[in-house]
Design an enzyme around this catalytic site. Structure first.
Site, PDB file in Angstrom:
ATOM      1  N   ASP A  73     -72.567  24.800 -22.912  1.00 46.05           N
ATOM      2  CA  ASP A  73     -71.295  25.526 -22.917  1.00 46.05           C
ATOM      3  C   ASP A  73     -70.169  24.501 -23.076  1.00 46.05           C
ATOM      4  O   ASP A  73     -69.863  23.767 -22.144  1.00 46.05           O
ATOM      5  CB  ASP A  73     -71.103  26.315 -21.618  1.00 46.05           C
ATOM      6  CG  ASP A  73     -72.048  27.521 -21.524  1.00 46.05           C
ATOM      7  OD1 ASP A  73     -73.144  27.471 -22.131  1.00 46.05           O
ATOM      8  OD2 ASP A  73     -71.699  28.495 -20.841  1.00 46.05           O
ATOM      9  N   LYS A  84     -67.534  32.286 -26.020  1.00 43.49           N
ATOM     10  CA  LYS A  84     -67.397  32.603 -24.597  1.00 43.49           C
ATOM     11  C   LYS A  84     -65.917  32.609 -24.239  1.00 43.49           C
ATOM     12  O   LYS A  84     -65.147  31.795 -24.749  1.00 43.49           O
ATOM     13  CB  LYS A  84     -68.172  31.535 -23.812  1.00 43.49           C
ATOM     14  CG  LYS A  84     -68.021  31.561 -22.318  1.00 43.49           C
ATOM     15  CD  LYS A  84     -68.966  30.531 -21.660  1.00 43.49           C
ATOM     16  CE  LYS A  84     -68.640  30.339 -20.196  1.00 43.49           C
ATOM     17  NZ  LYS A  84     -69.461  29.286 -19.556  1.00 43.49           N
ATOM     18  N   LYS A  89     -70.223  35.905 -24.747  1.00 41.90           N
ATOM     19  CA  LYS A  89     -70.347  35.726 -23.297  1.00 41.90           C
ATOM     20  C   LYS A  89     -68.984  35.788 -22.616  1.00 41.90           C
ATOM     21  O   LYS A  89     -68.227  34.823 -22.640  1.00 41.90           O
ATOM     22  CB  LYS A  89     -71.014  34.379 -22.992  1.00 41.90           C
ATOM     23  CG  LYS A  89     -71.085  34.058 -21.498  1.00 41.90           C
ATOM     24  CD  LYS A  89     -71.824  32.758 -21.225  1.00 41.90           C
ATOM     25  CE  LYS A  89     -71.720  32.367 -19.763  1.00 41.90           C
ATOM     26  NZ  LYS A  89     -72.319  31.056 -19.459  1.00 41.90           N
TER      27      LYS A  89
END
Lengths: 298, 286
Positions: free
Chosen positions: A135, A198, A234
């Site tokens: 991430d 995300k 996400k």
């Protein structure tokens, strides 16, 4: 190649909010609700990203990931455990034998204020330790300054450093100010090679919101219609109740459809959401409202 | 020119706000002559569940407010009630009380709040002790609130009865969800307005109007409720409350027959009913 950012759709906040209000007012049958909750549980990236994290805390989190609530039958495990690079090895060890992924934040998370060199080393370190997913955060300062090429190149370089690991690109929408910026950043991330986009680090308020996620889902949809490639989504931060999680799933279904309704293409970055879902599932099984005191802390 | 009647909308009281029931339902109550008195919100189990979440969130900070502060707030409720006593007397009369009884009930209710306000910084000493033990420990016991208390208020004396069970629970640091008198709920909701202007933090007292038959089961079984108080004489209901309460070993408190003006209805022992004793063993010599 960086996409053309001049012909993107423009978002009207009032219009988006109206659309969101519709998603939130869908009535869901109790049986579907239970299925929805199980689906949401299977999509969770169980997360601990604190300075006070220890190996014991990470072990405990991994146990929770594998055994959400043992007295409940027929429930899935969560999708992944998300930790700092320093704990990837420990998490990998603790999750051995399960199919739960280990995600690691990298690239000078959460601010991203470091040199590209350091960010790449950070990423490589996490991958070497065994991370299945990375991430990363984008450079919001450069993005807001209009230096889109810089942001694009940085993501592409990190993607290369990831090797086989999946790359999730955190836009940190709480710092991007407008929905149009969110759309722009989504385009840059997707074209630079993100497997997932995300919303947030969880360290900045506001974190994930339905409107921001809606805009990002639209970017994913347009990219899919153009190229046939599916990008994951996400939302992370601030999603703590089952009710909100179900609203996200309703939106996902209505914007992107069934193909995205699984953990390969949709994740929730959350921690307290897990216990709330478990409490709702026990409630639906027993008819008795539950207390957090009877569920393990993660 | 004559004025139009301004009818009051009676709503629920949850978390320091006056929401309508999420179910959108209502029930009617009549005066003693059978005329429509008001439409009341018919609270659902979900309203109760929401109230529990709010009461739980409010409990820690309420319990840790200083004893002086809690006492001041209870006294403040009494002050506010004093200022609006005519309204309460007329509502009690509308619900069928005689003028004399209504007046007594309101006065007693105000005095009862003052009574418990006074106990705020005293009951702890009353129920705490240093215990003699034969090992080398300093052993002492103190009381702590049980947490979230669900209360089914009495049908009769709807204002005094409600205050008589709510005041000892909150002065002890608990937060409560009260189901008001089913047949005489007006004063409970007007009392919520008094609470709302008395510095009582939102969520400390939550008041629902509705049916016992529908809500008592959930009030007794909810795992996040620590104690349940039932005021009434329905033996069957008491039995089912006891059974459901056993799920998380809720403390059950039943007040069967009561004239709430009776002086036995104000006592520090009623505070103790929703307190948990904690005993500490402190090593003294090794």
């Amino acid at each position: 190649m960086i996409p053309n950012l001049n012909n993107l759709p423009v978002y009207d906040t009032t219009g988006v909010n109206e659309r969101i209000a519709r998603f939130c007012s869908r009535s869901i049958k109790s049986s579907s609700k239970v299925e929805g909750l199980k689906l949401a549980l299977s999509m969770i990236d169980l997360t601990t990203l604190e300075g006070k994290d220890t190996t014991r805390k990470v072990q405990q989190l991994c146990y929770k990931a594998m055994h959400p609530h043992d007295t409940l039958k027929n429930i899935p495990t969560v999708a992944a455990v998300c930790v700092y690079p320093a704990f990837v090895k420990e998490a990998k060890k603790a999750l051995h034998g399960s199919d739960i992924q280990v995600a690691s934040v990298a690239t000078a998370f959460p601010s991203g204020q470091s040199s590209l060199e350091v960010k790449l080393l950070d990423t490589k370190f996490a991958v070497d330790q065994g991370a299945d997913e990375i991430d990363m955060v984008i450079s919001r300062g450069e993005f807001l300054a209009g230096n889109y090429q810089y942001v694009f190149d940085e993501i592409a370089a990190v993607k290369e450093a990831c090797g086989k690991a999946h790359l999730k690109v955190i836009l940190e929408t709480g710092e991007l100010d407008t929905l149009d910026n969110v759309r722009k950043a989504s385009e840059i991330a997707i074209y630079a090679g993100a497997d997932f986009i995300k919303t947030s680090t969880g360290k900045i308020q506001p974190a994930a919101t339905l409107p921001v996620t809606y805009v990002m889902l639209n970017a994913i949809k347009d990219y899919y219609l153009k190229t046939g490639k599916m990008i994951g989504m996400k939302p992370a931060g601030g999603i703590s109740t089952s009710k909100i999680a179900l609203q996200y799933l309703v939106m996902l279904n209505e914007v992107l459809g069934e193909k995205w309704m699984n953990k390969n293409y949709f994740r929730f970055g959350a921690s307290s959401l897990t216990n709330d879902i478990l409490m709702q599932l026990v409630k639906s099984e027993t008819g008795i409202y539950q207390s957090i005191n009877y569920f393990s802390k993660d | 020119m004559s004025r139009l009647d301004i009818q009051k909308t009676y709503k629920l009281y949850i978390g320091g706000k006056f929401p309508r029931t999420e179910s959108g339902r209502y029930f009617t109550i009549n005066d003693s002559k059978g005329n429509l008195l008001a439409n009341m919100c018919l609270a659902s189990r979900k309203d109760f569940r929401n109230a529990v979440v709010i009461a739980r969130n409010a409990q820690n900070s309420w319990a840790s407010a200083s004893a002086l502060n809690k006492g001041q707030i209870l006294y403040r409720i009494a002050e506010m009630l004093e200022g609006r006593k005519e309204q309460f007397i007329s509502e009690l009369i509308a619900q069928g009380e005689t003028a004399a009884n209504a007046k007594t009930e309101v006065h007693e209710a105000i005095d009862r709040l003052v009574y418990y306000a006074g106990w705020s910084d005293k009951y702890q000493q009353f129920f705490s002790a240093v215990n003699p033990v034969s090992s080398s420990h300093f052993n002492f016991s103190g009381v702590e609130p049980v947490g979230v208390v669900a209360i089914i208020a009495p049908e009769n004396q709807p204002l005094l009865g409600l205050i008589s069970v709510v005041a000892p629970a909150i002065v002890g640091g608990n937060t409560v969800i009260v189901l008001a008198s089913e047949t005489k709920p007006l004063t409970a909701i007007s009392f919520a307005e008094v609470l709302n202007s008395s510095d009582v933090p939102g969520g400390v007292v939550n008041i629902l109007t509705g049916k016992k038959a529908e809500l008592a089961g959930q009030m007794a079984s909810h795992m996040d409720v620590n104690s349940i108080i039932y005021c009434g004489t329905d033996e069957k209901l008491m039995k089912s409350i006891s059974e459901s309460a056993s799920l998380n070993v809720k403390r059950t408190i039943f007040y069967k027959k009561h004239d709430w003006t009776n002086e036995l209805c104000e006592s520090p022992y009623l505070i103790e009913k929703t307190q948990e004793v904690k005993t500490t063993w402190h090593p003294t010599e090794i």
